[in-house]
Design a protein around this motif. Sequence first.
Motif, PDB file in Angstrom:
ATOM      1  N   HIS A 124       0.842  -1.200   0.000  1.00 30.83           N
ATOM      2  CA  HIS A 124       0.000   0.000   0.000  1.00 30.83           C
ATOM      3  C   HIS A 124       0.875   1.249   0.000  1.00 30.83           C
ATOM      4  O   HIS A 124       0.630   2.197   0.743  1.00 30.83           O
ATOM      5  N   GLY A 125       1.876   1.232  -0.867  1.00 29.63           N
ATOM      6  CA  GLY A 125       2.845   2.315  -0.943  1.00 29.63           C
ATOM      7  C   GLY A 125       2.264   3.659  -1.327  1.00 29.63           C
ATOM      8  O   GLY A 125       2.880   4.697  -1.054  1.00 29.63           O
ATOM      9  N   ASP A 126       1.107   3.667  -1.958  1.00 28.15           N
ATOM     10  CA  ASP A 126       0.484   4.929  -2.367  1.00 28.15           C
ATOM     11  C   ASP A 126      -0.650   5.354  -1.444  1.00 28.15           C
ATOM     12  O   ASP A 126      -1.327   6.347  -1.717  1.00 28.15           O
ATOM     13  N   ASN A 127      -0.868   4.625  -0.373  1.00 28.94           N
ATOM     14  CA  ASN A 127      -1.962   4.939   0.547  1.00 28.94           C
ATOM     15  C   ASN A 127      -1.419   5.760   1.715  1.00 28.94           C
ATOM     16  O   ASN A 127      -0.664   5.258   2.549  1.00 28.94           O
ATOM     17  N   THR A 128      -1.815   7.012   1.757  1.00 30.98           N
ATOM     18  CA  THR A 128      -1.312   7.933   2.774  1.00 30.98           C
ATOM     19  C   THR A 128      -1.558   7.427   4.189  1.00 30.98           C
ATOM     20  O   THR A 128      -0.652   7.465   5.031  1.00 30.98           O
ATOM     21  N   LEU A 129      -2.766   6.982   4.477  1.00 30.63           N
ATOM     22  CA  LEU A 129      -3.097   6.559   5.835  1.00 30.63           C
ATOM     23  C   LEU A 129      -2.317   5.321   6.271  1.00 30.63           C
ATOM     24  O   LEU A 129      -1.852   5.247   7.409  1.00 30.63           O
ATOM     25  N   VAL A 130      -2.159   4.355   5.375  1.00 35.99           N
ATOM     26  CA  VAL A 130      -1.383   3.160   5.722  1.00 35.99           C
ATOM     27  C   VAL A 130       0.062   3.555   6.009  1.00 35.99           C
ATOM     28  O   VAL A 130       0.646   3.135   7.010  1.00 35.99           O
ATOM     29  N   GLN A 131       0.637   4.382   5.144  1.00 34.55           N
ATOM     30  CA  GLN A 131       2.033   4.791   5.339  1.00 34.55           C
ATOM     31  C   GLN A 131       2.198   5.596   6.628  1.00 34.55           C
ATOM     32  O   GLN A 131       3.150   5.391   7.387  1.00 34.55           O
ATOM     33  N   GLN A 132       1.265   6.483   6.889  1.00 31.70           N
ATOM     34  CA  GLN A 132       1.331   7.307   8.103  1.00 31.70           C
ATOM     35  C   GLN A 132       1.249   6.434   9.355  1.00 31.70           C
ATOM     36  O   GLN A 132       2.039   6.589  10.286  1.00 31.70           O
ATOM     37  N   ILE A 161      11.189   5.941   1.709  1.00 28.56           N
ATOM     38  CA  ILE A 161      10.229   6.080   0.599  1.00 28.56           C
ATOM     39  C   ILE A 161       8.956   6.758   1.078  1.00 28.56           C
ATOM     40  O   ILE A 161       8.431   7.660   0.416  1.00 28.56           O
ATOM     41  N   ALA A 162       8.449   6.347   2.235  1.00 28.72           N
ATOM     42  CA  ALA A 162       7.227   6.950   2.779  1.00 28.72           C
ATOM     43  C   ALA A 162       7.431   8.440   3.046  1.00 28.72           C
ATOM     44  O   ALA A 162       6.553   9.257   2.742  1.00 28.72           O
ATOM     45  N   ALA A 163       8.569   8.797   3.590  1.00 30.32           N
ATOM     46  CA  ALA A 163       8.854  10.210   3.881  1.00 30.32           C
ATOM     47  C   ALA A 163       8.958  11.031   2.605  1.00 30.32           C
ATOM     48  O   ALA A 163       8.540  12.187   2.577  1.00 30.32           O
ATOM     49  N   GLU A 164       9.500  10.442   1.556  1.00 34.77           N
ATOM     50  CA  GLU A 164       9.596  11.147   0.275  1.00 34.77           C
ATOM     51  C   GLU A 164       8.227  11.333  -0.374  1.00 34.77           C
ATOM     52  O   GLU A 164       7.917  12.393  -0.913  1.00 34.77           O
ATOM     53  N   LYS A 165       7.395  10.306  -0.303  1.00 34.08           N
ATOM     54  CA  LYS A 165       6.059  10.382  -0.911  1.00 34.08           C
ATOM     55  C   LYS A 165       5.096  11.242  -0.104  1.00 34.08           C
ATOM     56  O   LYS A 165       4.242  11.926  -0.664  1.00 34.08           O
ATOM     57  N   CYS A 170       4.796  11.637   7.122  1.00 32.30           N
ATOM     58  CA  CYS A 170       5.735  10.579   7.513  1.00 32.30           C
ATOM     59  C   CYS A 170       7.163  11.033   7.814  1.00 32.30           C
ATOM     60  O   CYS A 170       7.931  10.265   8.383  1.00 32.30           O
ATOM     61  N   ARG A 171       7.535  12.227   7.424  1.00 32.91           N
ATOM     62  CA  ARG A 171       8.939  12.629   7.523  1.00 32.91           C
ATOM     63  C   ARG A 171       9.484  12.586   8.950  1.00 32.91           C
ATOM     64  O   ARG A 171      10.554  12.036   9.207  1.00 32.91           O
ATOM     65  N   ARG A 172       8.766  13.157   9.892  1.00 26.20           N
ATOM     66  CA  ARG A 172       9.252  13.212  11.280  1.00 26.20           C
ATOM     67  C   ARG A 172       9.505  11.814  11.846  1.00 26.20           C
ATOM     68  O   ARG A 172      10.550  11.547  12.448  1.00 26.20           O
ATOM     69  N   GLU A 173       8.552  10.932  11.655  1.00 23.56           N
ATOM     70  CA  GLU A 173       8.682   9.566  12.154  1.00 23.56           C
ATOM     71  C   GLU A 173       9.826   8.846  11.452  1.00 23.56           C
ATOM     72  O   GLU A 173      10.608   8.137  12.087  1.00 23.56           O
ATOM     73  N   ALA A 174       9.922   9.040  10.130  1.00 24.92           N
ATOM     74  CA  ALA A 174      10.990   8.392   9.362  1.00 24.92           C
ATOM     75  C   ALA A 174      12.362   8.864   9.826  1.00 24.92           C
ATOM     76  O   ALA A 174      13.277   8.056   9.996  1.00 24.92           O
ATOM     77  N   GLU A 175      12.519  10.152  10.049  1.00 24.05           N
ATOM     78  CA  GLU A 175      13.806  10.679  10.507  1.00 24.05           C
ATOM     79  C   GLU A 175      14.186  10.095  11.861  1.00 24.05           C
ATOM     80  O   GLU A 175      15.350   9.769  12.108  1.00 24.05           O
ATOM     81  N   TYR A 176      13.228   9.959  12.743  1.00 18.87           N
ATOM     82  CA  TYR A 176      13.475   9.369  14.062  1.00 18.87           C
ATOM     83  C   TYR A 176      13.977   7.926  13.920  1.00 18.87           C
ATOM     84  O   TYR A 176      14.980   7.534  14.516  1.00 18.87           O
ATOM     85  N   VAL A 177      13.254   7.135  13.115  1.00 18.21           N
ATOM     86  CA  VAL A 177      13.620   5.740  12.911  1.00 18.21           C
ATOM     87  C   VAL A 177      14.999   5.640  12.254  1.00 18.21           C
ATOM     88  O   VAL A 177      15.853   4.864  12.684  1.00 18.21           O
TER      89      VAL A 177
END
Length: 190
Positions: A124-132, A161-165, A170-177
Motif C-alpha cells: 500500500h505504498g500509495d496509501n497515505t493513511l497506511v504509510q502514516q 520512501i514513505a517520507a519522500e512520498k 511521515c517525515r518526522r517519524e521516518a527521521e526518528y527511525v
Amino acid sequence: QEAGAWPLSNLAHISENKATIGESGGIDVIVRAMWVHNTNPGVQEWGCRALWTLSVNPNNKALTVEVGGISAVVNAMSGHVDVATVQEKGCGVLSNLAANSDEIKVKIVEEEALDAIIMAMVLHGDNTLVQQRACSVLKKLAFGPNIQPMHAANVASLVTIAAEKFPDKCRREAEYVLNLLDKIPSEYGS
C-alpha cells in the motif's frame, strides 16, 4: 460479528465507555470474534478499529495484550494484505499498544508484527493513511532490542520512501527511525 464490533468501536469513542467495555469483557469478545471470523475482512477491520479506540485506555491496553490482541491483529493484517483499511487500523492498534511500554514493544516484534507492517507498507505504498500509521508504529517500536530486527527487515528503505512520498505525514517519524537505525553498529553492536 462485524455488526457487533461496529457499535463497540463507536461507543468506545466516549472515555467512560472505554473502561466499561474493557471491564465487561468486550476486548476478549472482539479478539475471539477476529479469530473465529478470520476470513471476513469486515470483521477484521471493525475488530481492529474497536481495539484501536479501546487501547487508548491503559487498562484496556494491558487487557488487549493479555487476551492475545497482538496476534489477532497480526493475523488480520496477514490474512487481508490487500485491504488497506485493515492494514491502517491494524497499525493503529499496534501503535497504541507500543506507546510507553518497552515490554509490549518487544512483544509486538516477537509476535511477527514487523513483517505485517512491512508488508502493509510495500503493498500500500500509495496509501497515505497506511504509510502514516505504519511510520507511526515503527517510530514507537524503534528502541534497543527492536533495532536489529528492524534493520534486518529493511525498515530504513521503506520509511525513506514513505517520507519522500508523504513528507507532511511521515517525515518526522521516518527521521526518528533512521536516526536510530544509523546508530546500530556503534551503539547496539550489529
